[in-house]
Write a protein that holds these residues in place. Structure first.
Motif, PDB file in Angstrom:
ATOM      1  N   ASP A 159      44.992  84.725  72.482  1.00  0.00           N
ATOM      2  CA  ASP A 159      45.481  83.346  72.496  1.00  0.00           C
ATOM      3  C   ASP A 159      46.586  83.072  71.488  1.00  0.00           C
ATOM      4  O   ASP A 159      47.408  82.170  71.679  1.00  0.00           O
ATOM      5  N   CYS A 160      46.613  83.803  70.390  1.00  0.00           N
ATOM      6  CA  CYS A 160      47.633  83.620  69.341  1.00  0.00           C
ATOM      7  C   CYS A 160      47.570  84.822  68.413  1.00  0.00           C
ATOM      8  O   CYS A 160      46.549  85.517  68.339  1.00  0.00           O
ATOM      9  N   THR A 161      48.659  85.067  67.726  1.00  0.00           N
ATOM     10  CA  THR A 161      48.703  86.134  66.718  1.00  0.00           C
ATOM     11  C   THR A 161      48.879  85.515  65.334  1.00  0.00           C
ATOM     12  O   THR A 161      49.693  84.608  65.151  1.00  0.00           O
ATOM     13  N   ILE A 162      48.103  86.008  64.373  1.00  0.00           N
ATOM     14  CA  ILE A 162      48.284  85.633  62.971  1.00  0.00           C
ATOM     15  C   ILE A 162      48.826  86.855  62.244  1.00  0.00           C
ATOM     16  O   ILE A 162      48.153  87.890  62.185  1.00  0.00           O
ATOM     17  N   ALA A 163      50.038  86.750  61.719  1.00  0.00           N
ATOM     18  CA  ALA A 163      50.659  87.840  60.955  1.00  0.00           C
ATOM     19  C   ALA A 163      50.593  87.482  59.479  1.00  0.00           C
ATOM     20  O   ALA A 163      51.088  86.429  59.065  1.00  0.00           O
ATOM     21  N   ALA A 164      49.989  88.340  58.688  1.00  0.00           N
ATOM     22  CA  ALA A 164      49.760  88.035  57.271  1.00  0.00           C
ATOM     23  C   ALA A 164      50.131  89.222  56.406  1.00  0.00           C
ATOM     24  O   ALA A 164      50.308  90.344  56.885  1.00  0.00           O
ATOM     25  N   CYS A 165      50.229  88.964  55.104  1.00  0.00           N
ATOM     26  CA  CYS A 165      50.452  90.046  54.130  1.00  0.00           C
ATOM     27  C   CYS A 165      49.806  89.645  52.809  1.00  0.00           C
ATOM     28  O   CYS A 165      49.572  88.463  52.547  1.00  0.00           O
ATOM     29  N   GLY A 166      49.515  90.642  51.978  1.00  0.00           N
ATOM     30  CA  GLY A 166      48.948  90.362  50.667  1.00  0.00           C
ATOM     31  C   GLY A 166      47.604  89.656  50.732  1.00  0.00           C
ATOM     32  O   GLY A 166      46.769  89.942  51.596  1.00  0.00           O
ATOM     33  N   GLN A 224      37.243  81.883  66.689  1.00  0.00           N
ATOM     34  CA  GLN A 224      36.455  82.557  67.716  1.00  0.00           C
ATOM     35  C   GLN A 224      35.237  81.721  68.102  1.00  0.00           C
ATOM     36  O   GLN A 224      34.829  81.681  69.278  1.00  0.00           O
ATOM     37  N   GLN A 225      34.665  81.031  67.124  1.00  0.00           N
ATOM     38  CA  GLN A 225      33.501  80.185  67.387  1.00  0.00           C
ATOM     39  C   GLN A 225      33.861  78.994  68.278  1.00  0.00           C
ATOM     40  O   GLN A 225      32.979  78.375  68.875  1.00  0.00           O
ATOM     41  N   GLU A 226      35.160  78.685  68.351  1.00  0.00           N
ATOM     42  CA  GLU A 226      35.632  77.594  69.205  1.00  0.00           C
ATOM     43  C   GLU A 226      36.231  78.127  70.515  1.00  0.00           C
ATOM     44  O   GLU A 226      36.859  77.380  71.262  1.00  0.00           O
ATOM     45  N   GLY A 227      36.058  79.414  70.728  1.00  0.00           N
ATOM     46  CA  GLY A 227      36.546  80.007  71.968  1.00  0.00           C
ATOM     47  C   GLY A 227      38.014  80.375  71.957  1.00  0.00           C
ATOM     48  O   GLY A 227      38.608  80.616  73.019  1.00  0.00           O
ATOM     49  N   ILE A 228      38.625  80.442  70.766  1.00  0.00           N
ATOM     50  CA  ILE A 228      40.046  80.796  70.642  1.00  0.00           C
ATOM     51  C   ILE A 228      40.140  82.216  70.094  1.00  0.00           C
ATOM     52  O   ILE A 228      39.624  82.524  69.015  1.00  0.00           O
ATOM     53  N   GLY A 244      51.655  85.035  73.098  1.00  0.00           N
ATOM     54  CA  GLY A 244      52.484  83.870  73.383  1.00  0.00           C
ATOM     55  C   GLY A 244      52.849  82.970  72.233  1.00  0.00           C
ATOM     56  O   GLY A 244      53.678  82.062  72.388  1.00  0.00           O
ATOM     57  N   CYS A 245      52.295  83.183  71.050  1.00  0.00           N
ATOM     58  CA  CYS A 245      52.678  82.394  69.871  1.00  0.00           C
ATOM     59  C   CYS A 245      52.207  83.117  68.617  1.00  0.00           C
ATOM     60  O   CYS A 245      51.279  83.930  68.660  1.00  0.00           O
ATOM     61  N   ILE A 246      52.861  82.805  67.496  1.00  0.00           N
ATOM     62  CA  ILE A 246      52.587  83.521  66.241  1.00  0.00           C
ATOM     63  C   ILE A 246      52.544  82.540  65.083  1.00  0.00           C
ATOM     64  O   ILE A 246      53.411  81.668  64.955  1.00  0.00           O
ATOM     65  N   VAL A 247      51.544  82.707  64.228  1.00  0.00           N
ATOM     66  CA  VAL A 247      51.474  81.996  62.943  1.00  0.00           C
ATOM     67  C   VAL A 247      51.598  83.043  61.848  1.00  0.00           C
ATOM     68  O   VAL A 247      50.891  84.060  61.879  1.00  0.00           O
ATOM     69  N   THR A 248      52.514  82.836  60.910  1.00  0.00           N
ATOM     70  CA  THR A 248      52.649  83.759  59.781  1.00  0.00           C
ATOM     71  C   THR A 248      52.127  83.092  58.518  1.00  0.00           C
ATOM     72  O   THR A 248      52.208  81.872  58.370  1.00  0.00           O
ATOM     73  N   THR A 249      51.607  83.887  57.620  1.00  0.00           N
ATOM     74  CA  THR A 249      51.087  83.334  56.372  1.00  0.00           C
ATOM     75  C   THR A 249      51.348  84.296  55.227  1.00  0.00           C
ATOM     76  O   THR A 249      51.153  85.505  55.359  1.00  0.00           O
ATOM     77  N   LYS A 296      45.805  76.155  66.332  1.00  0.00           N
ATOM     78  CA  LYS A 296      45.465  75.180  67.376  1.00  0.00           C
ATOM     79  C   LYS A 296      46.697  74.384  67.802  1.00  0.00           C
ATOM     80  O   LYS A 296      46.906  74.120  68.989  1.00  0.00           O
ATOM     81  N   GLU A 297      47.526  74.001  66.822  1.00  0.00           N
ATOM     82  CA  GLU A 297      48.693  73.183  67.130  1.00  0.00           C
ATOM     83  C   GLU A 297      49.769  73.971  67.877  1.00  0.00           C
ATOM     84  O   GLU A 297      50.383  73.479  68.818  1.00  0.00           O
ATOM     85  N   ILE A 298      49.984  75.225  67.461  1.00  0.00           N
ATOM     86  CA  ILE A 298      51.093  75.974  68.064  1.00  0.00           C
ATOM     87  C   ILE A 298      50.746  76.438  69.478  1.00  0.00           C
ATOM     88  O   ILE A 298      51.638  76.669  70.303  1.00  0.00           O
ATOM     89  N   ARG A 299      49.455  76.543  69.775  1.00  0.00           N
ATOM     90  CA  ARG A 299      49.075  76.961  71.126  1.00  0.00           C
ATOM     91  C   ARG A 299      49.550  75.953  72.168  1.00  0.00           C
ATOM     92  O   ARG A 299      49.836  76.323  73.316  1.00  0.00           O
ATOM     93  N   SER A 300      49.679  74.694  71.768  1.00  0.00           N
ATOM     94  CA  SER A 300      50.158  73.673  72.710  1.00  0.00           C
ATOM     95  C   SER A 300      51.634  73.801  73.008  1.00  0.00           C
ATOM     96  O   SER A 300      52.142  73.187  73.946  1.00  0.00           O
TER      97      SER A 300
END
Length: 324
Positions: A199-206, A220-224, A250-255, A317-321
């Motif tokens: 449903d989404c990718t989280i790209a992180a470092c450190g 995952q507990q919310e079905g995402i 289809g979408c990416i959040v980086t942190t 959740k926001e970027i999936r829209s």
């Protein structure tokens, strides 16, 4: 997630250097009056003839490490991130990255900093380095790494020693949770998929890698379903793993623990924009300096900048829209 095992990056770095020193007599270690804090002084106790504390003189630290590398040594130069690269960009650029003897790219110097990012709470905003990725990834010939845990520190230190050329690696000040197993393989320029998702990718470092995994658990507990990538190699960045993630989720959040401008998130956005553009949200310092925070207040400082598992989940959740 279970309570994590907390370990110290500086201790892992020190042990890795000593191991390298025993293997290779050309390994030399330099510091700038922070050798006890970074624990590189332990290398000096083992190999006093290959250890150099130049004092509070970061420009000299860089220049001397360059000279040793030019003479055939493998130089590891270390201090706090606010000082390296903070005080020595000119020397880093012109004395390490620019010289290219025998057609090689730069000199064989490994710059390793500690105390990077906002989590250096008690040192205050003046010492919370949130610009170093931006500085180092635009200097030609440099490769830039941000390990998530002590396993990554140990393995990346060994990789840097084996691969010719200039590197910059940034460690955290505080203890960090173990993310990787000892069997995990690391390769410069390749990210690691820690968790698959659609449903989404989280790209992180450190230090934010653990937050990304926690966010993925809660979602995952919310079905995402979230894919989590450890993008420890900022430069070169893994274009292949990012394009695959963009196409499949289809979408990416980086942190990251860095300014959102010109950091890891920007590197991801640059890569994706040229391969398979999808909506991207960057989490990090919002173009503002940090501030003093006692050790027990660091989570509050990170929360102020949105660097939390809760905010990661919220942004997913926001970027999936906005997915195309």
């Amino acid at each position: 997630m279970n309570d994590p095992i907390m370990t110290d990056m500086r201790s892992a770095y020190s042990k890795a250097l000593i191991h390298l020193g025993k293997e290779n007599p050309n390994v030399v270690v330099l510091g700038a009056d922070t050798t006890d804090s970074l624990k590189t002084s332990d290398f000096g106790k083992e190999f006093p003839d290959r250890f150099f504390n130049v004092g509070i003189a970061e420009a000299n630290l860089v220049t001397i490490s360059a000279g040793l590398a030019y003479s055939g040594k493998i130089s590891f130069a270390s201090t706090y991130a606010i000082f390296l690269p903070g005080r020595a960009v000119d020397q880093i650029r012109n004395n390490i990255a620019y010289p290219s003897p025998l057609g090689k790219k730069g000199l064989n110097v490994k710059l390793v900093s500690s105390h990077g990012g906002l989590s250096v709470g008690p040192d205050g905003g003046s010492h919370q380095q949130i610009e170093d990725i931006a500085i180092m990834r635009v200097i030609p010939n440099f490769r830039v790494l941000i390990p998530a845990d002590t396993v990554a520190v140990s393995k990346l230190t060994a990789l840097m020693a084996k691969e010719y050329g200039p590197f910059y690696m940034r460690m955290a000040r505080s203890k960090t949770p173990l993310i990787h197993s000892e069997s995990q393989n690391f390769e410069i320029g390749k990210g690691i998929t820690l968790r698959d998702g659609s449903d989404c990718t989280i790209a992180a470092c450190g230090i934010t890698v653990r937050m990304a995994l926690e966010a993925a658990d809660s979602l995952q507990q919310e079905g995402i379903s979230c894919r989590v990538l450890d993008m420890f190699s900022i430069k070169p960045i893994d274009d292949e793993i990012l394009e695959k993630a963009a196409r499949e989720t289809g979408c990416i959040v980086t942190t990251e623990e860095h300014n959102i401008f010109a950091g890891m998130g920007s590197a991801v956005a640059e890569s994706i924009s040229e391969s398979y553009p999808v909506p991207i949200k960057r989490i990090g310092a919002q173009d503002m300096f940090g501030e003093s925070a006692r050790d027990n207040e660091v989570p509050l400082l990170l929360e102020k900048h949105g660097i939390t598992s809760f905010n990661i989940a919220k942004q997913v959740k926001e970027i999936r829209s906005k997915k195309l």
